[in-house]
Design an enzyme around this catalytic site. Structure first.
Site, PDB file in Angstrom:
ATOM      1  N   LEU A 487      50.088  31.629 123.405  1.00  0.00           N
ATOM      2  CA  LEU A 487      50.467  31.047 122.126  1.00  0.00           C
ATOM      3  C   LEU A 487      51.980  31.007 121.975  1.00  0.00           C
ATOM      4  CD1 LEU A 487      47.934  32.856 119.796  1.00  0.00           C
ATOM      5  CD2 LEU A 487      47.904  30.474 120.465  1.00  0.00           C
ATOM      6  N   GLY A 490      56.585  36.541 121.536  1.00  0.00           N
ATOM      7  CA  GLY A 490      57.069  37.297 120.382  1.00  0.00           C
ATOM      8  C   GLY A 490      58.151  38.250 120.825  1.00  0.00           C
ATOM      9  N   GLY A 491      58.694  39.050 119.896  1.00  0.00           N
ATOM     10  CA  GLY A 491      59.614  40.069 120.329  1.00  0.00           C
ATOM     11  C   GLY A 491      58.827  40.983 121.256  1.00  0.00           C
ATOM     12  N   PHE A 492      59.362  41.390 122.405  1.00  0.00           N
ATOM     13  CA  PHE A 492      58.734  42.352 123.315  1.00  0.00           C
ATOM     14  C   PHE A 492      57.525  41.871 124.075  1.00  0.00           C
ATOM     15  CE2 PHE A 492      60.817  44.739 119.979  1.00  0.00           C
ATOM     16  CZ  PHE A 492      61.820  45.304 120.748  1.00  0.00           C
ATOM     17  N   GLY A 493      57.233  40.581 124.069  1.00  0.00           N
ATOM     18  CA  GLY A 493      56.176  40.161 124.969  1.00  0.00           C
ATOM     19  C   GLY A 493      55.422  38.944 124.501  1.00  0.00           C
ATOM     20  N   PRO A 494      54.666  38.336 125.443  1.00  0.00           N
ATOM     21  CA  PRO A 494      53.938  37.112 125.141  1.00  0.00           C
ATOM     22  C   PRO A 494      52.690  37.372 124.284  1.00  0.00           C
ATOM     23  CG  PRO A 494      53.504  37.801 127.385  1.00  0.00           C
ATOM     24  CD  PRO A 494      54.509  38.763 126.832  1.00  0.00           C
ATOM     25  N   VAL A 495      52.255  36.347 123.578  1.00  0.00           N
ATOM     26  CA  VAL A 495      51.072  36.437 122.738  1.00  0.00           C
ATOM     27  C   VAL A 495      50.049  35.430 123.248  1.00  0.00           C
ATOM     28  CG1 VAL A 495      50.212  36.267 120.384  1.00  0.00           C
ATOM     29  CG2 VAL A 495      52.527  37.037 120.797  1.00  0.00           C
ATOM     30  N   LYS A 509      48.804  40.460 121.654  1.00  0.00           N
ATOM     31  CA  LYS A 509      50.208  40.588 122.035  1.00  0.00           C
ATOM     32  C   LYS A 509      50.296  41.583 123.158  1.00  0.00           C
ATOM     33  CE  LYS A 509      54.559  42.011 119.992  1.00  0.00           C
ATOM     34  NZ  LYS A 509      55.144  42.229 118.663  1.00  0.00           N
ATOM     35  N   ASP A 606      63.468  41.815 111.213  1.00  0.00           N
ATOM     36  CA  ASP A 606      63.483  40.594 112.027  1.00  0.00           C
ATOM     37  C   ASP A 606      62.713  39.474 111.337  1.00  0.00           C
ATOM     38  OD1 ASP A 606      64.255  39.041 114.161  1.00  0.00           O
ATOM     39  OD2 ASP A 606      62.620  39.689 115.477  1.00  0.00           O
TER      40      ASP A 606
END
Ligand SMILES: *[C@@H]1O[C@H](CO)[C@@H](O)[C@H](O)[C@H]1NC(C)=O
Ligand SMILES: *[C@@H]1O[C@H](CO)[C@@H](O)[C@H](O)[C@H]1NC(C)=O
Ligand SMILES: *[C@@H]1O[C@H](CO)[C@@H](O)[C@H](O)[C@H]1NC(C)=O
Ligand SMILES: *[C@@H]1O[C@H](CO)[C@@H](O)[C@H](O)[C@H]1NC(C)=O
Ligand SMILES: *[C@@H]1O[C@H](CO)[C@@H](O)[C@H](O)[C@H]1NC(C)=O
Ligand SMILES: *[C@@H]1O[C@H](CO)[C@@H](O)[C@H](O)[C@H]1NC(C)=O
Length: 706
Positions: A487, A490-495, A509, A606
């Site tokens: 999708l 995001g912060g700190f990794g893919p979703v 996430k 954020d």
């Protein structure tokens, strides 16, 4: 590149599925079957309209046509590539006359009239015995003696391009059994690559050869599913590879496959390891690449690759890369139909004039080589209409040798010192991490316990029961994190989007493994969100911890994030003023709850439009709490040495001094408000002199107004 990483990323899936349908189309499938899996002596034959089918229905033995001719072989019911065994790979039959029969005299015979016509004995028994030939559930076609039950001949003894579970690879009674690739994607004739087992003492490794020259080696077998350069763990299939030494003339590998924790139980009715024409090894049932030997560019010696021999003009960094573009300095061709892409690459490597080759070959069936003169390549953007080439990319030139050796010595000693230091640090770090994980798990358990009398938000009826999901269920839900399900980032990794077995859609996430902040953020996000329940905050359903992997499972928001609406010319029109007002109000409500009405004060840190998700009715939900901070209600300002967040949304005092408070969130909220109203991104500068951003522009307009 290491096979393990590539395979686990599973990004190859897309490239594979592009060509698989074309291969299927090339082969037409006969319509009827003998309704049995056995040939009897003098009985009906297998021919263009009659096949044998294994009792479980998974394997078929029969004739299939392709552009090159007709082949007798074994294929799988849901084959992703047509044949896994072929009797006549080097002599396709030109018409429909092929027939396979077991004769009264004990001969298993392939006869045909097209293409010269001939009879080929696959097996012949001089002693007159009662024989049958059977296709069994493992995909093995075997001739056996009815009376003694002895197996006399079997297709597993002459592998073509696939290694079946139970098939022997290596030295069997003095004979070297190996897997040999097809010539091209659609021509089954013996191709350039072989995969074999080298039992020589001291070697004892899997070897891939290209035209007889070692191309890649696996290194020692460490466990049943791991070699030094080949890691079969983390696949959907558990490979149990075992070495069998049976006397001086028999030393071979064989494997068994079973489902592992990542697969649903019914998935593994079949698995075969296939050596593709381009040297890639893949698991056919999962279509996962096990060994990406294409990454042996010629230059490499990493991960088992063997550097190719070549002239001095090929330096250490040189290698092939697939690029879009055109060559401008001329070309030459070699129409030899025994050559396919990998041969062309090798020839090009050996010829200093050559700067690349065509991916399409010369002949219509893809054989032959087209070479391009080096130096004339112009790279163009990847798009329809451009051609792709294997282009020779020059590496850095070799350093001056006298200097080089001195540098080498310095490098070696520095490296050694650094290595010792890093090792020590690693141990410390590792110990800390272990503690962290324990604490996290303990906290998880605590959050999971039934809650009594907790203060809730305005949806106070919901309890915050966090579910712990198994890695297997997440893998199945997201189709092993397939790129199609991604999708966003995001912060700190893919979703990723996922669908749980009960049918519920979720967003998963996946925290980046290497991010050292990961575990802390994960804990933050979990503990925070578990405590928060509000209509305008995204709902956390649960989490999953599997070894190094940490995943958060959220409710799925079908309308994605706000930025995909307001910055999109076409989707923007769906947001009339009423909707925009509703969104702004919702964000404000969510924020107010975070700052004021939840049990603790939470500063998000954020806030930005891409962190506002929209549900099916376009109601906003604040997401991504990875950077949020909790405060006891009586303090409301803090300092951080390292401001985190998104530039352009940070308040000046936070960006410059690192001071943050609820006011920092309000600043970010204001920036969002301007973006939602204007439909312009804050960081897209407004072309005045000097250019200014949205916030500056608005304050400027306000000043001039008053
Ligand atoms: C194929 O074999 C079946 C059974 O042996 C036979 O009935 C049929 O006529 C054969 N077809 C051809 C085209 O030879
Ligand atoms: C591929 O095409 C070439 C040239 O047309 C031909 O000589 C060769 O036999 C073909 N190979 C196969 C396997 O059909
Ligand atoms: C073959 O594919 C069909 C359709 O995708 C599926 O319904 C069937 O279960 C598959 N059969 C096997 C044995 O995998
Ligand atoms: C692997 O297979 C061997 C026999 O083939 C068996 O003894 C062993 O237990 C298996 N190992 C695993 C981990 O399944
Ligand atoms: C080999 O060449 C490829 C393609 O140019 C490049 O990506 C890779 O880094 C090179 N490897 C080495 C070890 O030089
Ligand atoms: C192709 O290979 C075959 C078998 O190795 C050989 O007989 C034939 O001469 C080769 N053809 C060419 C054009 O090199």
């Amino acid at each position: 590149m290491p096979a393990a990483q590539i395979r686990s990323r599973a990004t190859r899936k897309r490239t594979l599925s592009i060509f698989i349908p074309t291969v299927l189309l090339l082969f037409s499938i006969p319509s009827s079957s003998l309704a049995a899996n056995t040939l009897t002596q003098g009985g009906p034959a297998v021919n263009s309209s009659a096949t044998l089918v294994s009792p479980n229905g998974l394997f078929t033995l029969g004739f299939r046509r392709s552009a090159a001719g007709s082949y007798l072989g074994i294929w799988y019911i849901n084959a992703t590539s047509s044949f896994f065994w072929i009797a006549n790979r080097d002599f396709p039959i030109r018409d429909e006359s092929g027939s396979l029969s077991l004769d009264q005299d004990g001969t298993l015979k392939l006869t045909y009239s097209g293409g010269g016509g001939a009879a080929v004995n696959l097996y012949s028994d001089s002693r007159r015995r009662r024989l049958i030939a059977t296709l069994d559930d493992t995909g093995n076609f075997a001739v056996s003696d009815v009376d003694s039950g002895d197996s006399l001949w079997q297709s597993f003894d002459s592998p073509t391009n696939a290694w079946f579970p139970g098939m022997k690879l290596g030295l069997v009674s003095g004979e070297n059994r190996k897997v040999t690739s097809w010539l091209t994607e659609s021509i089954p004739a013996a191709g350039a690559f072989t995969l074999e087992w080298d039992p020589t003492a001291g070697k004892e490794e899997l070897v891939m050869k290209h035209r007889g020259v070692t191309f890649w080696t696996s290194g020692k077998q460490l466990t049943p599913n791991r070699f030094t350069n080949l890691d079969l763990r983390l696949q959907r299939v558990n490979y149990n590879v075992s070495r069998v030494v049976a006397g001086p003339n028999s030393d071979y590998l064989t494997f068994r496959a079973s489902t592992n924790e990542y697969s649903s139980t019914n998935q593994l009715s079949f698995t075969v390891v296939r050596l593709r024409y381009d040297g890639v090894v893949e698991d056919v049932s999962t279509r996962i690449v096990i060994l990406q030997s294409e990454d042996c560019h010629g230059n490499g010696t990493e991960n088992g690759c063997r550097r190719w021999d070549g002239p001095d003009c090929r330096r250490s960094g040189d290698g092939f890369q697939i690029l879009w573009g055109t060559f401008s300095l001329g070309q030459w061709v070699d129409g030899n139909s025994n050559m396919s892409i990998s041969d062309c690459k090798e020839q090009c490597w050996r010829n200093c004039e050559c700067g690349g080759i065509s991916l399409d070959g010369v002949n219509r069936n893809g054989t032959g080589c087209r070479y391009f003169r080096s130096g004339g390549f112009v790279q163009l953007p990847n798009q329809e209409g451009e051609d792709r080439y294997h282009v020779m990319i020059a590496g850095e030139s070799q350093a001056d040798t006298s200097n080089a050796s001195r540098i080498k010595w310095i490098a070696v000693s520095v490296t050694a010192a650094v290595a010792v230091l890093i090792f020590a640090l690693c141990i410390l770090w590792f110990q800390r991490r272990c503690k962290l994980r324990e604490r996290l798990l303990a906290e998880l358990m605590a959050t999971n316990a039934p809650s009594d009398g907790d203060e809730m938000g305005d949806d106070g009826d919901q309890s915050h029961n966090l579910k712990i999901y198994s890695a297997a269920s997440i893998m199945i839900a997201t189709d092993s994190f397939s790129p199609q399900n991604k999708l966003g980032e995001g912060g700190f990794g893919p979703v990723y989007k996922g669908k749980l077995s009960e049918g519920r859609e979720v967003a998963v996430k996946r925290l980046s493994k290497r991010s050292d902040q990961g575990l802390v953020e994960f804990r933050n996000e979990l503990v925070l969100i578990a405590k928060l329940q509000h209509r305008n905050l995204v709902k956390l359903l649960g989490c999953c911890i599997h070894g190094e992997e940490k995943m958060l499972v959220y409710e799925y928001m079908p309308n994605k994030s706000l930025d995909s609406f307001i910055f999109d010319e076409t989707k923007r029109v769906q947001l009339d003023w009423n909707k925009r007002f509703n969104i702004i109000e919702g964000i404000a409500q969510g924020l107010l709850y975070l700052h004021k009405y939840s049990r603790v004060t939470i500063i998000h840190r954020d806030l930005k439009v891409s962190n506002i998700l929209l549900d099916e009715n376009l109601n906003p939900k604040i997401s991504d709490f990875g950077m949020a901070r909790i405060f006891k209600t009586n303090t409301s300002e803090a300092n951080t040495a390292k401001p985190v967040g998104t530039y352009g949304y940070m308040s000046p005092e936070y960006a410059i001094k690192g001071t943050f408070s609820t006011k920092s969130d309000v600043f970010s909220f204001g920036v969002m408000l301007l973006e939602i109203v204007s439909g312009k991104k804050n960081y897209n500068l407004i072309p005045l002199d000097p250019p200014i951003d949205l916030v500056e522009y608005v304050s400027y307009e306000l000043y001039s107004y008053y």
